[in-house]
Design an enzyme around this catalytic site. Structure first.
Site, PDB file in Angstrom:
ATOM      1  N   ASP A 144       0.663  -1.455   0.215  1.00  0.00           N
ATOM      2  CA  ASP A 144      -0.175  -0.278  -0.432  1.00  0.00           C
ATOM      3  C   ASP A 144       1.068   1.534   0.434  1.00  0.00           C
ATOM      4  O   ASP A 144       0.728   2.525   0.712  1.00  0.00           O
ATOM      5  CB  ASP A 144      -1.119  -0.485   1.345  1.00  0.00           C
ATOM      6  CG  ASP A 144      -2.367  -1.622   1.224  1.00  0.00           C
ATOM      7  OD1 ASP A 144      -2.778  -1.096   1.016  1.00  0.00           O
ATOM      8  OD2 ASP A 144      -1.798  -1.809   1.217  1.00  0.00           O
ATOM      9  N   ASP A 171      -1.358  -2.744  -4.539  1.00  0.00           N
ATOM     10  CA  ASP A 171      -2.065  -1.223  -4.029  1.00  0.00           C
ATOM     11  C   ASP A 171      -0.650  -0.604  -4.653  1.00  0.00           C
ATOM     12  O   ASP A 171      -0.149  -0.266  -3.546  1.00  0.00           O
ATOM     13  CB  ASP A 171      -2.246  -0.981  -2.747  1.00  0.00           C
ATOM     14  CG  ASP A 171      -3.793  -1.046  -3.094  1.00  0.00           C
ATOM     15  OD1 ASP A 171      -4.516  -1.059  -3.829  1.00  0.00           O
ATOM     16  OD2 ASP A 171      -4.252  -0.748  -1.612  1.00  0.00           O
ATOM     17  N   TYR A 174      -2.019   3.876  -5.810  1.00  0.00           N
ATOM     18  CA  TYR A 174      -3.523   4.915  -5.405  1.00  0.00           C
ATOM     19  C   TYR A 174      -3.608   5.921  -6.619  1.00  0.00           C
ATOM     20  O   TYR A 174      -3.777   7.606  -6.351  1.00  0.00           O
ATOM     21  CB  TYR A 174      -3.110   5.867  -4.189  1.00  0.00           C
ATOM     22  CG  TYR A 174      -3.453   4.338  -2.374  1.00  0.00           C
ATOM     23  CD1 TYR A 174      -4.437   4.653  -2.296  1.00  0.00           C
ATOM     24  CD2 TYR A 174      -2.056   3.364  -2.484  1.00  0.00           C
ATOM     25  CE1 TYR A 174      -4.291   4.071  -1.076  1.00  0.00           C
ATOM     26  CE2 TYR A 174      -2.253   3.106  -1.985  1.00  0.00           C
ATOM     27  CZ  TYR A 174      -3.116   3.043  -1.411  1.00  0.00           C
ATOM     28  OH  TYR A 174      -3.780   1.932  -0.291  1.00  0.00           O
ATOM     29  N   ASN A 204      -6.995  -3.383  -4.635  1.00  0.00           N
ATOM     30  CA  ASN A 204      -8.483  -2.676  -4.721  1.00  0.00           C
ATOM     31  C   ASN A 204      -7.887  -1.248  -5.089  1.00  0.00           C
ATOM     32  O   ASN A 204      -8.663  -1.271  -6.556  1.00  0.00           O
ATOM     33  CB  ASN A 204      -9.398  -2.952  -3.761  1.00  0.00           C
ATOM     34  CG  ASN A 204      -8.611  -2.246  -2.590  1.00  0.00           C
ATOM     35  OD1 ASN A 204      -7.468  -2.382  -2.178  1.00  0.00           O
ATOM     36  ND2 ASN A 204      -8.939  -0.812  -2.169  1.00  0.00           N
ATOM     37  N   HIS A 288      -3.346  -9.187  -1.592  1.00  0.00           N
ATOM     38  CA  HIS A 288      -3.993  -8.268  -1.416  1.00  0.00           C
ATOM     39  C   HIS A 288      -4.446  -8.056   0.369  1.00  0.00           C
ATOM     40  O   HIS A 288      -3.981  -7.875   1.023  1.00  0.00           O
ATOM     41  CB  HIS A 288      -4.389  -7.331  -2.247  1.00  0.00           C
ATOM     42  CG  HIS A 288      -3.974  -5.763  -1.520  1.00  0.00           C
ATOM     43  ND1 HIS A 288      -3.759  -4.952  -1.802  1.00  0.00           N
ATOM     44  CD2 HIS A 288      -5.469  -5.214  -1.637  1.00  0.00           C
ATOM     45  CE1 HIS A 288      -3.838  -4.008  -0.678  1.00  0.00           C
ATOM     46  NE2 HIS A 288      -5.302  -3.856  -1.163  1.00  0.00           N
ATOM     47  N   HIS A 298     -12.046  -3.731   7.176  1.00  0.00           N
ATOM     48  CA  HIS A 298     -11.482  -4.370   6.212  1.00  0.00           C
ATOM     49  C   HIS A 298     -11.117  -5.842   6.586  1.00  0.00           C
ATOM     50  O   HIS A 298     -11.240  -7.019   6.514  1.00  0.00           O
ATOM     51  CB  HIS A 298     -10.684  -4.488   5.321  1.00  0.00           C
ATOM     52  CG  HIS A 298      -9.678  -3.200   5.024  1.00  0.00           C
ATOM     53  ND1 HIS A 298     -10.950  -2.334   3.982  1.00  0.00           N
ATOM     54  CD2 HIS A 298      -8.703  -2.792   4.942  1.00  0.00           C
ATOM     55  CE1 HIS A 298     -10.502  -1.690   3.012  1.00  0.00           C
ATOM     56  NE2 HIS A 298      -9.097  -1.414   4.133  1.00  0.00           N
ATOM     57  N   HIS A 325      -3.276  -4.090   2.191  1.00  0.00           N
ATOM     58  CA  HIS A 325      -4.860  -4.187   2.350  1.00  0.00           C
ATOM     59  C   HIS A 325      -5.290  -3.097   3.892  1.00  0.00           C
ATOM     60  O   HIS A 325      -5.843  -2.090   4.201  1.00  0.00           O
ATOM     61  CB  HIS A 325      -6.060  -4.544   2.576  1.00  0.00           C
ATOM     62  CG  HIS A 325      -7.073  -4.557   1.264  1.00  0.00           C
ATOM     63  ND1 HIS A 325      -7.564  -3.286   0.849  1.00  0.00           N
ATOM     64  CD2 HIS A 325      -7.883  -5.539   1.983  1.00  0.00           C
ATOM     65  CE1 HIS A 325      -8.244  -3.303   0.872  1.00  0.00           C
ATOM     66  NE2 HIS A 325      -9.746  -4.233   1.850  1.00  0.00           N
ATOM     67  N   VAL A 326      -4.961  -3.387   4.401  1.00  0.00           N
ATOM     68  CA  VAL A 326      -5.229  -3.031   6.186  1.00  0.00           C
ATOM     69  C   VAL A 326      -3.978  -1.823   6.303  1.00  0.00           C
ATOM     70  O   VAL A 326      -2.620  -2.901   6.245  1.00  0.00           O
ATOM     71  CB  VAL A 326      -5.286  -3.740   7.211  1.00  0.00           C
ATOM     72  CG1 VAL A 326      -5.407  -3.928   8.597  1.00  0.00           C
ATOM     73  CG2 VAL A 326      -6.420  -4.911   6.812  1.00  0.00           C
TER      74      VAL A 326
END
Length: 421
Positions: A144, A171, A174, A204, A288, A298, A325-326
């Protein structure tokens, strides 16, 4: 009364999370936008990735559509005794038109060797070092990323300590539909991604799907960040595997089909069956969306994938599963089917690279026994595999000017654990 109680619970959770350490949790920071400062024919957004045994894929972008997809390279600066040609592509996304995106596969290359190279026949010289042929090998791990001031801090800390390969569990930019941000991200990471292989899987924020117009998503991601999926027998850039120095690494796709009838499921079955633990005694996986997560952000989003694929990874004796993700760090014990299992993988959430959305500060209280360390801070991980049996994992929290090792653990490979054979 019920509404009042929920507010009290939220407040207590917030206080408990904020007071779990003397460290003051940082907030989100502004976007860092990198403009192009090179001529139209010069390469920008240069990055490299592993592309099969002894080969590297060099990727870059030019504004000039007529630049040839060629990489000249050699072991002496300014002297290029080898070259290779590749291909280029471009894409449209609504009103945006990308530059020419070049991909060239070079090799065979010698291990643990510095190569100097130029892209497209002009512009600056770059250099990279190939991974070693034998242990030890070190991975940097960051998820991320995005492109904020915290991203910049994470990259600076990663670059301050040597490593061989960077692993990114989804990710990337962004961009979220704003295509110029893909270009900005490429420029931001170029000083790092042009010098060490970056191996990524999708998140995502990389989907960018639009009904009817772009129903399949991943248009920018697939055009800009091709990974060695074909080399691993995969039909999709969204999941693949590769070997490097005694390690087999599986990059899974959280955002493409994974049920028992899917191509990804069948590919994973074949991939796991092909592993030769005499050559690759370690197995790591990157996904992810976490399968295990005690953060309030999430929760449960990886559960369907866990139910579909976890048993396969368990039977194959995967050592560690890295997820993103988190936007926090969390390390679990060895686990399978929600229970402690000494033959299951360690799950590590490391979605704290520097995203624009800030940290996920709220965890379940009390902490479940399978969760051993958790902290909502920006940072990155280091995984040093010393030999076929032992490795060291550490997580490094970002500070403004330095990095602090806040969590560490020694690992023993499941392939060398008698009870798990």
């Amino acid at each position: 009364m019920e509404l009042f109680s929920s507010h009290i619970l939220f407040f207590l959770l917030l206080i408990a999370t904020m007071c779990s350490s003397e460290y003051t949790r940082p907030g989100s920071r502004p976007l860092v936008f990198r403009k192009n400062d090179r001529s139209d024919s010069e390469p920008q957004q240069v990055h490299i990735s592993l592309a099969g045994q002894d080969h590297i894929r060099v990727s870059w972008v030019t504004s000039d559509k007529n630049v040839q997809s060629i990489v000249e390279y050699g072991k002496t600066s300014g002297k290029y005794d080898a070259s290779a040609t590749g291909e280029s592509t471009s894409y449209r996304y609504l009103f945006y038109k990308s530059g020419e995106i070049h991909h060239v596969k070079i090799g065979p290359l010698e291990p643990n060797t510095t190569y100097y190279y130029k892209c497209g026949g002009s512009g600056p010289e770059f250099s990279f070092r190939t991974p070693p042929a034998v242990f030890p090998i070190e991975f940097a791990v960051a998820g991320d990323l995005g492109q904020t001031e915290w991203t910049q801090s994470t990259l600076t800390h990663i670059g301050s300590m040597d490593y061989d390969v960077l692993l990114l569990p989804g990710d990337l930019s962004y961009a979220d539909y704003q295509q110029p941000l893909w270009d900005s991200f490429g420029r931001l990471v170029e000083p790092y991604a042009s010098g060490r292989p970056w191996m990524v899987t999708e998140g995502n924020h990389d989907i960018e799907k639009m009904p009817i117009i772009y129903p399949h998503g991943f248009k920018a991601y697939n055009a800009r960040w091709p990974m060695p999926y074909q080399e691993s027998g995969s039909a999709s850039n969204l999941y693949y595997s590769f070997d490097v120095v005694g390690v087999h690494i599986i990059m899974l796709g959280s955002y493409t089909d994974f049920d028992a009838n899917s191509d990804q499921y069948k590919w994973l079955q074949n991939d796991l069956a092909s592993i030769d633990k005499a050559n690759t005694p370690w197995i790591f996986a990157l996904i992810h969306a976490p399968w295990y997560n005690t953060n309030l952000a999430h929760i449960g989003e990886g559960e369907n994938m866990r139910q579909a694929l976890e048993q396969m990874l368990y039977k194959a004796r995967v050592d560690v599963v890295f997820t993103g993700h988190v936007h926090a760090y969390e390390r679990f014990t060895r686990v399978y089917d929600n229970n402690v299992d000494q033959c299951g993988p360690i799950h590590v959430t490391i979605g704290d690279g520097g995203n624009k959305e800030g940290l996920a500060r709220m965890f379940k209280i009390p902490s479940p026994s399978i969760s051993l360390y958790r902290e909502p801070s920006f940072g990155h991980g280091r995984l040093r595999v010393f030999n076929s049996t032992h490795a060291h994992w550490s997580w490094h929290r970002n500070n403004d000017n330095n990095t602090i090792m806040a969590d560490e653990i020694w690992l023993k490979s499941l392939s060398s654990t008698t009870m798990c054979k």
